[in-house]
Design a protein around this motif. Sequence first.
Motif, PDB file in Angstrom:
ATOM      1  N   ASN A   1      70.562  30.588  87.492  1.00 30.56           N
ATOM      2  CA  ASN A   1      71.008  29.308  86.954  1.00 30.56           C
ATOM      3  C   ASN A   1      71.470  28.347  88.050  1.00 30.56           C
ATOM      4  O   ASN A   1      71.626  27.154  87.807  1.00 30.56           O
ATOM      5  CB  ASN A   1      72.147  29.539  85.943  1.00 30.56           C
ATOM      6  CG  ASN A   1      72.391  28.325  85.070  1.00 30.56           C
ATOM      7  OD1 ASN A   1      71.458  27.731  84.539  1.00 30.56           O
ATOM      8  ND2 ASN A   1      73.649  27.946  84.936  1.00 30.56           N
TER       9      ASN A   1
ATOM     10  N   ASN B   1      65.895  33.130  81.379  1.00 26.39           N
ATOM     11  CA  ASN B   1      65.546  33.455  79.986  1.00 26.39           C
ATOM     12  C   ASN B   1      64.396  34.457  79.917  1.00 26.39           C
ATOM     13  O   ASN B   1      64.434  35.412  79.135  1.00 26.39           O
ATOM     14  CB  ASN B   1      65.169  32.171  79.240  1.00 26.39           C
ATOM     15  CG  ASN B   1      66.375  31.430  78.689  1.00 26.39           C
ATOM     16  OD1 ASN B   1      66.897  31.770  77.644  1.00 26.39           O
ATOM     17  ND2 ASN B   1      66.834  30.436  79.425  1.00 26.39           N
TER      18      ASN B   1
ATOM     19  N   ALA C   1      71.504  30.433  75.217  1.00 26.12           N
ATOM     20  CA  ALA C   1      71.518  29.000  74.881  1.00 26.12           C
ATOM     21  C   ALA C   1      72.942  28.513  74.624  1.00 26.12           C
ATOM     22  O   ALA C   1      73.336  27.439  75.100  1.00 26.12           O
ATOM     23  CB  ALA C   1      70.644  28.749  73.651  1.00 26.12           C
ATOM     24  N   GLY C   2      73.738  29.310  73.879  1.00 24.96           N
ATOM     25  CA  GLY C   2      75.115  28.916  73.586  1.00 24.96           C
ATOM     26  C   GLY C   2      75.982  28.866  74.835  1.00 24.96           C
ATOM     27  O   GLY C   2      76.741  27.908  75.049  1.00 24.96           O
TER      28      GLY C   2
ATOM     29  N   GLN D   1      74.942  28.525  77.928  1.00 26.99           N
ATOM     30  CA  GLN D   1      74.462  27.440  78.804  1.00 26.99           C
ATOM     31  C   GLN D   1      74.933  26.079  78.312  1.00 26.99           C
ATOM     32  O   GLN D   1      75.298  25.203  79.114  1.00 26.99           O
ATOM     33  CB  GLN D   1      72.941  27.483  78.881  1.00 26.99           C
ATOM     34  CG  GLN D   1      72.392  26.721  80.070  1.00 26.99           C
ATOM     35  CD  GLN D   1      70.913  26.946  80.253  1.00 26.99           C
ATOM     36  OE1 GLN D   1      70.227  27.463  79.381  1.00 26.99           O
ATOM     37  NE2 GLN D   1      70.388  26.536  81.402  1.00 26.99           N
ATOM     38  N   PHE D   2      74.950  25.877  77.000  1.00 27.03           N
ATOM     39  CA  PHE D   2      75.462  24.616  76.453  1.00 27.03           C
ATOM     40  C   PHE D   2      76.943  24.451  76.801  1.00 27.03           C
ATOM     41  O   PHE D   2      77.381  23.371  77.207  1.00 27.03           O
ATOM     42  CB  PHE D   2      75.278  24.605  74.932  1.00 27.03           C
ATOM     43  CG  PHE D   2      75.846  23.377  74.265  1.00 27.03           C
ATOM     44  CD1 PHE D   2      75.118  22.200  74.219  1.00 27.03           C
ATOM     45  CD2 PHE D   2      77.115  23.402  73.698  1.00 27.03           C
ATOM     46  CE1 PHE D   2      75.645  21.061  73.615  1.00 27.03           C
ATOM     47  CE2 PHE D   2      77.648  22.271  73.094  1.00 27.03           C
ATOM     48  CZ  PHE D   2      76.908  21.098  73.053  1.00 27.03           C
ATOM     49  N   LEU D   3      77.714  25.523  76.649  1.00 26.20           N
ATOM     50  CA  LEU D   3      79.138  25.497  77.001  1.00 26.20           C
ATOM     51  C   LEU D   3      79.319  25.205  78.477  1.00 26.20           C
ATOM     52  O   LEU D   3      80.199  24.421  78.877  1.00 26.20           O
ATOM     53  CB  LEU D   3      79.768  26.840  76.634  1.00 26.20           C
ATOM     54  CG  LEU D   3      81.282  26.991  76.833  1.00 26.20           C
ATOM     55  CD1 LEU D   3      82.043  26.099  75.866  1.00 26.20           C
ATOM     56  CD2 LEU D   3      81.694  28.446  76.647  1.00 26.20           C
ATOM     57  N   ASP D   4      78.475  25.822  79.317  1.00 23.63           N
ATOM     58  CA  ASP D   4      78.577  25.639  80.767  1.00 23.63           C
ATOM     59  C   ASP D   4      78.228  24.212  81.170  1.00 23.63           C
ATOM     60  O   ASP D   4      78.951  23.576  81.946  1.00 23.63           O
ATOM     61  CB  ASP D   4      77.638  26.634  81.451  1.00 23.63           C
ATOM     62  CG  ASP D   4      77.507  26.382  82.935  1.00 23.63           C
ATOM     63  OD1 ASP D   4      78.519  26.523  83.641  1.00 23.63           O
ATOM     64  OD2 ASP D   4      76.401  26.052  83.393  1.00 23.63           O
ATOM     65  N   ASN D   5      77.111  23.684  80.648  1.00 21.21           N
ATOM     66  CA  ASN D   5      76.628  22.365  81.065  1.00 21.21           C
ATOM     67  C   ASN D   5      77.516  21.223  80.586  1.00 21.21           C
ATOM     68  O   ASN D   5      77.655  20.207  81.275  1.00 21.21           O
ATOM     69  CB  ASN D   5      75.205  22.139  80.550  1.00 21.21           C
ATOM     70  CG  ASN D   5      74.202  23.044  81.227  1.00 21.21           C
ATOM     71  OD1 ASN D   5      74.448  23.558  82.318  1.00 21.21           O
ATOM     72  ND2 ASN D   5      73.066  23.266  80.586  1.00 21.21           N
ATOM     73  N   ASN D   6      78.119  21.371  79.403  1.00 22.22           N
ATOM     74  CA  ASN D   6      78.827  20.241  78.795  1.00 22.22           C
ATOM     75  C   ASN D   6      80.346  20.324  78.870  1.00 22.22           C
ATOM     76  O   ASN D   6      81.010  19.289  78.720  1.00 22.22           O
ATOM     77  CB  ASN D   6      78.408  20.117  77.322  1.00 22.22           C
ATOM     78  CG  ASN D   6      76.945  19.779  77.157  1.00 22.22           C
ATOM     79  OD1 ASN D   6      76.544  18.634  77.293  1.00 22.22           O
ATOM     80  ND2 ASN D   6      76.120  20.784  76.885  1.00 22.22           N
TER      81      ASN D   6
END
Length: 383
Positions: free
Chosen positions: A241, A252, A277-278, A280-285
């Motif tokens: 990542n 993935n 996906a969950g 990564q969303f938490l990490d990115n945002n």
Amino acid sequence: MEFKNEMPLTVRRSLEVMGLFFLGWVVVLAKGLLAPLLLAFFISIMLLPVYSFFQKKRVPDVLAIVISLLALAVVFGLIIWFFSAQLASLVADFPTIQQNVTRHLRSLSSWVDNNTNISTDEQLNFISEQSNKLIGYAGTLLGGAAGSVTSLFIFVGLLPIYIFLLLFYKNLLLRFVFLWFPERRHQQVEDTLHEVKMIIKSYLFGLLIQVTYMTVLLGGILLIIGIKHALLIGLIFAFLNLIPYVGALLGNIIGVLLTLASSAELWPIFVVLGTIAGVQFLDNNILMPRIVGSKVKINALATIIGVVVGGEVAGIAGMFLSLPIIAVLKVIFDRAEGFKQWGVLFGDERPKRSPMQEPVLREKSEAVDRQLKRENKIQPPHA
């Protein structure tokens, strides 16, 4: 009689493009030297707080650098030990993995046989042909494997030497940089160097923290759900990542392959993909913006091109180094009057209005730059 020293605009732009071309040519030719040197430069900036701490305690320079390198070796040693332990667990499950892979291949063969006109014999012939080609490719790859391993050992061997010398000759190198510029520019050079140091430190320390919490968070959730080799999937995804855009896709794919090989059922695949996906969303945002901050924003186009070019030039190391290099170049371009347009090209300070309609957006104005940074929520490096 007064003569103008300023060259025509077309000549200046042509020289800039030619300069970029020859710079890229030199980078390609000297990639074996530049890749470990750049990585050593970034790591040495990360080690500066440790080195400075021991310097303040009046520890001799050489000893302070050696202690800093030992601390770095301990961190990397722990990562390698953890990764090796997870790989050993994967190898121990090899008989089960073999059975699961055979079962999945049979299921796939039955599905193809039932839904297409390709018989089982034709499938076996196809697999046999592809296997022979693969063996041929493998022979070619193994022919260059010795050279690759040698290059890797040289890379790893040069890295601590470069880090030691960069820290030991830090003041000499700084003096060399200042001597390139007239005295009236020294304050601007100092501000640029300080900004570069802050950007690299915040970015690399942020990545180190990101690898840790991504491994714990992703691996921990998968472990609680009951996915086999959960920590290995978390560790591999956390490191991949670090490579923008491309790394997440590879993570993935590897996560799915490890799950398929470790389970006789298909539902764990969807669990792994959903969890990744969950997380990564938490990490990115939420997590990564708070850790690294928004001191320098690189637009997606420049990031993707940088990753592709870095991969072509120096492989995985080039892909990893591409983003901090672009960030450093943007800082330098933003502060150099003749290169501001390149800083704009790399950045993400996207105007809400078109420069075709707003002539002020065509100017190299500090006020315009500050306004765009406010609109895009970009913090100053010293914040």
